[in-house]
Design a protein around this motif. Structure first.
Motif, PDB file in Angstrom:
ATOM      1  N   ARG A  86       0.813  -1.222   0.000  1.00 20.29           N
ATOM      2  CA  ARG A  86       0.000   0.000   0.000  1.00 20.29           C
ATOM      3  C   ARG A  86       0.844   1.268   0.000  1.00 20.29           C
ATOM      4  O   ARG A  86       0.373   2.340   0.360  1.00 20.29           O
ATOM      5  CB  ARG A  86      -0.926   0.007   1.217  1.00 20.29           C
ATOM      6  N   LEU A 110     -16.130  -1.178  -5.741  1.00 22.99           N
ATOM      7  CA  LEU A 110     -15.058  -2.154  -5.589  1.00 22.99           C
ATOM      8  C   LEU A 110     -15.580  -3.302  -4.744  1.00 22.99           C
ATOM      9  O   LEU A 110     -16.009  -3.097  -3.595  1.00 22.99           O
ATOM     10  CB  LEU A 110     -13.825  -1.530  -4.931  1.00 22.99           C
ATOM     11  N   ASN A 111     -15.576  -4.487  -5.336  1.00 19.19           N
ATOM     12  CA  ASN A 111     -16.124  -5.676  -4.679  1.00 19.19           C
ATOM     13  C   ASN A 111     -17.568  -5.448  -4.233  1.00 19.19           C
ATOM     14  O   ASN A 111     -17.994  -5.889  -3.159  1.00 19.19           O
ATOM     15  CB  ASN A 111     -15.252  -6.079  -3.487  1.00 19.19           C
ATOM     16  N   ASN A 170      -6.560   2.649  -3.251  1.00 24.41           N
ATOM     17  CA  ASN A 170      -5.536   1.992  -2.435  1.00 24.41           C
ATOM     18  C   ASN A 170      -6.088   1.495  -1.099  1.00 24.41           C
ATOM     19  O   ASN A 170      -5.849   0.352  -0.701  1.00 24.41           O
ATOM     20  CB  ASN A 170      -4.369   2.968  -2.212  1.00 24.41           C
ATOM     21  N   LEU A 200      -8.535  -1.928  -1.112  1.00 27.29           N
ATOM     22  CA  LEU A 200      -8.173  -3.220  -1.683  1.00 27.29           C
ATOM     23  C   LEU A 200      -8.013  -4.269  -0.593  1.00 27.29           C
ATOM     24  O   LEU A 200      -7.501  -3.991   0.499  1.00 27.29           O
ATOM     25  CB  LEU A 200      -6.879  -3.102  -2.486  1.00 27.29           C
ATOM     26  N   ASN A 230      -9.658  -8.339  -6.663  1.00 27.11           N
ATOM     27  CA  ASN A 230     -10.660  -7.311  -6.411  1.00 27.11           C
ATOM     28  C   ASN A 230     -11.343  -6.954  -7.728  1.00 27.11           C
ATOM     29  O   ASN A 230     -10.669  -6.743  -8.739  1.00 27.11           O
ATOM     30  CB  ASN A 230     -10.017  -6.058  -5.815  1.00 27.11           C
ATOM     31  N   ILE A 271      -8.258  -6.288 -10.175  1.00 23.85           N
ATOM     32  CA  ILE A 271      -6.988  -5.907  -9.575  1.00 23.85           C
ATOM     33  C   ILE A 271      -6.578  -7.007  -8.602  1.00 23.85           C
ATOM     34  O   ILE A 271      -7.340  -7.339  -7.678  1.00 23.85           O
ATOM     35  CB  ILE A 271      -7.100  -4.567  -8.821  1.00 23.85           C
ATOM     36  N   PHE A 324      -4.448  -7.803  -5.590  1.00 21.58           N
ATOM     37  CA  PHE A 324      -3.682  -7.130  -4.527  1.00 21.58           C
ATOM     38  C   PHE A 324      -2.919  -8.158  -3.714  1.00 21.58           C
ATOM     39  O   PHE A 324      -3.482  -9.175  -3.270  1.00 21.58           O
ATOM     40  CB  PHE A 324      -4.607  -6.330  -3.628  1.00 21.58           C
TER      41      PHE A 324
END
Length: 593
Positions: free
Chosen positions: A148, A173-174, A194, A197, A202, A223, A225
């Motif tokens: 991160r 996101l999700n 950022n 995540l 994701n 993404i 992560f």
């Protein structure tokens, strides 16, 4: 007896001088007031992205300086009394924007800046047509993120029939809503995810909600992560095909799951054994497969005998690069003479053929690289040419006898892929020239019974770069039906910008980054670049602060001309050319005028 008239005349003179002085003082006061009060100037653009009305512009004074933090009134006047009035404020840069979804139809847009104690106001009146058009939306996100430490920016690009959409999409996101992206006038924007995540995959989803006149639009991306990647690697001497050498292989995982399509660099570092040991480090790149496995191989001919250490670097799209060292391995001279088993002679012959083939491939790659370099130099030279050299496309061969003395065809807009409107064509020979011939609504033109000989055909039009080419009469019939491709000013500026970026970055990041983001990347490059890597940028690195205005102006010019949809005359292209010439001269790069 003469004294009284003299006193009267003196009194009259004093009174006259008093009133004259009063008039001069009053006039001076008015002149002073006129010098103090400036004139506001509005530049307005009304663009229809489907049924989304987008009104934007700038407010400046008569010297061109931005007038920030002032209000302007936007009135949108539509059919059947559909009127909207909205007051918006300018930013520090003098820019303003207003958008609203409206029913289809013809609209009149009036933007007004009222008078105040500092500036005389200004009014602009434009029109636009709103039509139902489906929105297009792209979601761009990094595939792999490690840790991160760095911002994780996801990008949105929205448009409607090629017109940038400034309406910001919602970010999920999700399945969790995070916010809305703030879009710029080019229809692009970014959002930092950022902090949201989680470990693993994701799912990012961007959503433009529906309206009464269009459907909802979605775009998604994934993404991966990883807080800390697990890297296993081993180095060994082995034979690949018929070539003996050294390989570094291994696997990249995260919590037991393989990480696919990750960039991996394998470095072979010599353990030097004296001043006569001239071996150098060799680095090869690859990517992990679907199982997270990777391998890089270097033939022993490139390595040489001795001890070699290995190093593996796993490079994500965003985040910290992970590095592991590999146990050293020795390449022994005695083993280098052992090639294969029972079919050694055959293997040697095949090996020689293989080496010959590799030599041919290298020659081919060098020839290809030379041709690419020549093509790049040609593109770079053409990008700076003030006039386009037209190359006709012959549509058909006209067989009629009279057509051999005619010159005609269609003028084509290669950017919009449609006939060019409003262009004028003329023929020039020395001091002689024909009357300009304006193309019709389908871009067609025709000169009949042209005097024999060689002529220069010149094509001009608002929004295009002037083009010229040589023609000859009489001909075999092809010049009577040809297509003349004209380059629009925004496309010419874009090509100039592309060659400039290729000279700095090595490739063209257009499409991956917006012009403003390219500007920021270029600044960072100028701060960290080593002169021995890019000697042509040495001067730029020393004077990067002095170049900020050039970079800002160039990025703004490209973004405005390419995405606004407005028509620009040739003067805008020449301004962009002057900026690039200035930039290259600062970099110590030779410029051929």
């Amino acid at each position: 007896m003469n004294q009284k008239p003299t006193k009267i005349r003196a009194l009259h003179a004093n009174v006259a001088m008093f009133f004259m002085g009063l008039a001069l003082w009053t006039g001076a006061a008015h002149a002073l007031e006129l010098r103090v009060k400036g004139k506001a100037n509005l530049e307005v653009s009304a663009v229809a992205a489907g049924t989304l009305a987008q009104v934007s512009g700038t407010l400046s004074d008569e010297t061109g300086r931005a007038i920030g933090y002032r209000s302007v009134v936007v009135r949108i006047i539509g059919p059947q009394g559909r009127n909207i009035t909205q007051e918006v404020s300018t930013k520090e840069t003098g820019q303003f924007i207003f958008q609203d979804e409206l029913p289809p139809g013809e609209y009149r847009v009036v933007v007004e800046r009222a008078n105040d104690i500092h500036f005389e106001g200004d009014v602009r009146d434009v029109s636009m047509t709103l039509e139902p058009v489906a929105f297009e939306l792209d979601a761009i996100a990094p595939e792999h993120v490690f840790g991160r430490e760095s911002p994780v920016l996801v990008y949105a690009n929205a448009r409607a029939a090629g017109v940038p959409v400034t309406l910001g999409p919602q970010v999920y996101l999700n399945g969790v809503w995070l916010g809305q992206i703030d879009m710029d006038t080019s229809g692009r924007g970014s959002f930092n995810v950022n902090d949201y995540l989680k470990e693993g995959i994701n799912t990012l989803e961007l959503v433009l909600p529906p309206s009464n006149y269009r459907d909802e639009v979605r775009a998604s991306a994934q993404i991966r992560f990883t807080e800390k990647a697990q890297i296993s690697a081993d180095m060994q001497v082995r034979i690949s095909g018929l070539s003996r050498g050294m390989s570094i292989s291994g696997k990249v995982e995260s919590l037991g799951d393989p990480l696919a399509n990750l960039r991996v660099q394998g470095s072979f570092v010599p353990v030097l054994e004296g001043h006569d040991d001239l071996r150098e480090s060799i680095t090869e790149s690859t990517r992990t497969d679907d199982e997270g496995n990777f391998e890089v191989f270097v033939p022993s001919l490139r390595l040489g005998n001795g001890v070699w250490e290995g190093r593996v670097r796993v490079i994500p799209n965003v985040g910290k690069t992970e590095t592991v060292d590999v146990t050293p391995v020795l390449i022994e001279p005695s083993r280098a003479r052992k090639v294969t088993g029972w079919f050694g002679v055959v293997a040697i012959v095949i090996g020689l053929l293989f080496i010959f083939q590799q030599g041919l491939l290298r020659l081919r790659e060098r020839w290809k690289a030379w041709r690419n370099a020549q093509a790049k130099q040609k593109r770079d030279r053409q990008a700076l040419e003030k006039e386009e050299v037209l190359v006709p496309v012959f549509l058909e061969e006209v067989t009629e006898a009279g057509a051999r003395d005619d010159l005609g065809g269609v003028v084509w807009d290669v950017w919009q892929n449609q006939p060019a409107k409003g262009c004028q064509v003329r023929l020039v020979r020395g001091e002689r020239h024909s009357e300009p011939l304006e193309v019709d609504s389908r871009g067609r033109f025709r000169f009949v019974d042209v005097e024999p000989g060689e002529w220069e055909m010149e094509v001009r039009g608002r929004g295009f770069v002037t083009g010229k080419m040589r023609v000859k009469v009489p001909h075999q019939g092809r010049w009577a039906a040809m297509r003349v491709d004209m380059v629009a000013v925004p496309l010419k500026i874009r090509r100039l910008y592309q060659t400039t970026l290729e000279g700095v970055f090595g490739d063209d990041p257009w499409g991956q980054l917006s012009p403003d983001e390219i500007d920021k990347e270029l600044r960072q490059l100028l701060e960290v670049v080593e002169p021995r890597e890019r000697e042509s940028l040495e001067a730029l690195a020393r004077e990067s602060e002095n170049l900020s205005h050039i970079l800002d102006a160039l990025a703004s010019l490209v973004e405005e001309s390419y995405f606004s949809g407005k028509i620009y005359d040739e003067g805008v292209w020449l301004n962009a050319r002057d900026l690039v010439v200035n930039l290259r001269r600062r970099a110590g790069v030779e410029v051929h005028e």
